[in-house]
Enzyme design. Structure first.
Site, PDB file in Angstrom:
ATOM      1  N   HIS A  43      28.654  46.736  37.735  1.00 53.02           N
ATOM      2  CA  HIS A  43      28.387  46.373  36.340  1.00 53.02           C
ATOM      3  C   HIS A  43      26.960  46.778  35.948  1.00 53.02           C
ATOM      4  O   HIS A  43      26.747  47.331  34.865  1.00 53.02           O
ATOM      5  CB  HIS A  43      28.513  44.850  36.131  1.00 53.02           C
ATOM      6  CG  HIS A  43      29.884  44.302  36.280  1.00 53.02           C
ATOM      7  ND1 HIS A  43      30.156  43.212  37.076  1.00 53.02           N
ATOM      8  CD2 HIS A  43      31.069  44.669  35.717  1.00 53.02           C
ATOM      9  CE1 HIS A  43      31.449  42.927  36.996  1.00 53.02           C
ATOM     10  NE2 HIS A  43      32.027  43.806  36.191  1.00 53.02           N
ATOM     11  N   LYS A  71      42.271  33.147  32.283  1.00 51.97           N
ATOM     12  CA  LYS A  71      41.750  33.422  33.627  1.00 51.97           C
ATOM     13  C   LYS A  71      41.023  32.197  34.153  1.00 51.97           C
ATOM     14  O   LYS A  71      40.285  31.550  33.422  1.00 51.97           O
ATOM     15  CB  LYS A  71      40.734  34.580  33.578  1.00 51.97           C
ATOM     16  CG  LYS A  71      41.316  35.941  33.718  1.00 51.97           C
ATOM     17  CD  LYS A  71      40.182  36.941  33.842  1.00 51.97           C
ATOM     18  CE  LYS A  71      40.672  38.344  34.036  1.00 51.97           C
ATOM     19  NZ  LYS A  71      39.576  39.299  34.144  1.00 51.97           N
ATOM     20  N   ARG A 105      36.847  52.793  37.320  1.00 54.62           N
ATOM     21  CA  ARG A 105      36.648  53.015  38.752  1.00 54.62           C
ATOM     22  C   ARG A 105      37.628  54.034  39.297  1.00 54.62           C
ATOM     23  O   ARG A 105      37.311  54.800  40.178  1.00 54.62           O
ATOM     24  CB  ARG A 105      36.827  51.705  39.522  1.00 54.62           C
ATOM     25  CG  ARG A 105      35.751  50.689  39.242  1.00 54.62           C
ATOM     26  CD  ARG A 105      36.124  49.374  39.837  1.00 54.62           C
ATOM     27  NE  ARG A 105      37.337  48.919  39.168  1.00 54.62           N
ATOM     28  CZ  ARG A 105      37.684  47.667  39.003  1.00 54.62           C
ATOM     29  NH1 ARG A 105      36.951  46.722  39.485  1.00 54.62           N
ATOM     30  NH2 ARG A 105      38.784  47.332  38.372  1.00 54.62           N
ATOM     31  N   SER A 145      34.673  42.251  40.843  1.00 50.66           N
ATOM     32  CA  SER A 145      34.295  40.844  41.020  1.00 50.66           C
ATOM     33  C   SER A 145      35.292  40.129  41.919  1.00 50.66           C
ATOM     34  O   SER A 145      34.922  39.285  42.742  1.00 50.66           O
ATOM     35  CB  SER A 145      34.217  40.143  39.663  1.00 50.66           C
ATOM     36  OG  SER A 145      33.191  40.693  38.882  1.00 50.66           O
TER      37      SER A 145
END
Length: 173
Positions: free
Chosen positions: A20, A44, A93, A131
């Site tokens: 990040h 979440k 990614r 994460s």
């Protein structure tokens, strides 16, 4: 005088990773200001509270010129327009990220005609990093140095030490 180029980098940042941070710094090479926007997502279950995440990002980024940290709720395009930003930054990614991010970019463009999405490819050394992976490795006591800033390592150790004690109490130890 030309207007300031502002971009929003949204995410849960639960917790912020070195990946990040890399995207934030690279975003600053393109934009005058990058707003790290922590999304309030009730769907979440976060490990860290919004305030804890905000504090870790502030401690990590310090007084980096052009970086602002904020918490938002609701539609991203509404937030982007409310802060007079012209773009959303998204990190990619792998190819697997692209499909979802592409759908979100098109949806955001449909909802907010003035909002552009800028995709930044992850730096190779962070292309595996998320994460979720950091939390999983940390939960088993694995070495996460190089994945997250020191402040995050410290906070994860505290968080998982508390969880371990809670579990031991629950188990009757």
């Amino acid at each position: 005088m030309p207007s300031k180029k502002i971009a929003v980098y949204p995410g849960s940042f639960d917790p912020i990773t070195n990946g990040h941070i890399d995207i934030i710094k690279r975003g600053l090479a393109i934009f005058d200001e990058v707003i790290v926007a922590i999304a309030r997502n009730s769907a979440k279950r976060a490990l860290f509270s919004l305030k804890e995440r905000e504090k870790m990002i502030h401690e990590t980024m310090g007084v980096t010129k052009g970086v602002r940290v904020d918490i938002f709720d609701g539609l991203l395009v509404d937030y982007v327009e409310s802060v007079d930003a012209g773009a959303v930054i998204r990190g990619l990614r792998a190819v697997s990220d692209f499909e979802y991010e592409f759908q979100m970019a098109i949806t955001n463009r449909k909802l907010g005609k003035k909002v552009e999405t800028v995709f930044l490819m992850s730096t190779e050394k962070y292309s595996y990093l998320s994460s979720r992976i950091v939390k999983e490795v940390a939960s088993y006591g694995g070495n996460i140095s190089g994945m997250v800033p020191d402040v995050v390592i410290k906070e994860l150790k505290k968080k998982f030490a508390k969880k371990k004690v809670s579990q031991e109490i629950k188990d009757g130890f």
